[in-house]
Motif scaffolding. Structure first.
Motif: not given
Length: 294
Positions: A4-8, A56-61, A172-175
């Protein structure tokens, strides 16, 4: 079995002059109407987060006020929000509109000094005629030798998927920083006040929207209805008269427009009461600005 790809996860600051479409772009990127939109400059006063979470990811705009040279204390506070947003950004979207020339150097240099990855975005590509978009991309490449400008239309969504993929590449890779069902860091009261303030920008002219502030004093959610009371502050008695209008017609129309938008946003019936008050020269007074959350 594939690994699994690391979470970003990361924070993306949207910067640019007033009225280039930052709030529209954030709403397009998040798929939610979080930031208020008006064709009047300086509608965004606070820093507002819009959160997108996938498996896969969380983006905080982070939608910020438009960059400008402050001329009174409220604008100084607004520019403080912009500078603060650069401190914790993982990616910067520096946004211009199609017709702009390069008079952004001071803010671009400030953003570049952070050494945070920056994506240069040319908005309003849907308005380009002939080779105008390609010509403008070439122009910005000549002006900024580090930039690989991305053309988008915040209104139509053109180019936005490609932009989002570039953003994910830089994360970046980060929870995750926020729960997966959270759409914004702002409270329901804040969103309500912003919706009422947007309607003021759309309904009134000249200085009235810039002199107005909205405070939600009561927000009571019941099973089928939300009961809201909001105070609209202006700087002078004459402005109070304009907000209310002849026989209360203007404030009535404002209430109808705000209620319809709130019902759409919250998915419930809304009962909205508005009161207009005078808070003399609040935009220039430190203690009053603090009281209003600046």
């Amino acid at each position: 079995m594939t690994e699994a790809k690391p979470f970003k996860s990361g924070f993306v600051t949207i910067m640019g002059k007033p009225n280039v479409g930052k709030s529209t772009l954030m709403n397009q990127l998040t798929g939610e109407r979080i930031s208020i939109i008006s064709n009047r400059a300086q509608t965004t006063r606070h820093r507002i987060f819009g959160i997108v979470t996938t498996p896969e990811h969380q983006i905080v705009y982070s939608d910020t006020p438009g960059t400008l040279d402050p001329s009174y204390k409220l604008q100084e506070r607004m520019m403080g929000f912009v500078k603060k947003s650069l401190e914790d950004a993982d990616v910067i979207l520096f946004m211009v509109e199609l017709g702009e020339k390069n008079d952004h150097q001071e803010w671009i240099d400030m953003a570049r000094r952070t050494e945070i990855p920056m994506i240069f975005v040319v908005n309003k590509s849907d308005l380009g005629k002939g080779s105008q978009v390609e010509d403008k991309i070439t122009y910005w490449k000549e002006q900024l030798d580090w930039a690989e400008p991305v053309a988008v239309s915040a209104v139509t969504g053109e180019g936005v998927d490609q932009l989002q993929q570039q953003i994910v590449d830089y994360l970046p890779e980060h929870p995750p920083y926020f729960p997966e069902d959270e759409l914004t860091d702002k409270s329901e009261r804040f969103i309500t006040a912003e919706i009422v303030r947007e309607k003021i920008f759309l309904q009134y002219k000249q200085e009235i929207p810039y002199s107005s502030e909205v405070v939600v004093t009561s927000f009571k959610e019941e099973e089928k209805i939300i009961r809201i009371a909001a105070e609209i502050f202006v700087e002078r008695d004459s402005q109070k008269g304009i907000i209310i209008g002849k026989k209360g017609e203007s404030i009535k129309n404002l209430g109808i427009a705000a209620r319809q938008e709130l019902e759409s946003f919250f998915g419930k019936q809304i009962h909205l009461e508005t009161f207009v008050k005078v808070e003399k020269d609040w935009r220039k007074d430190d203690s009053k600005l603090k009281r209003f959350g600046y």
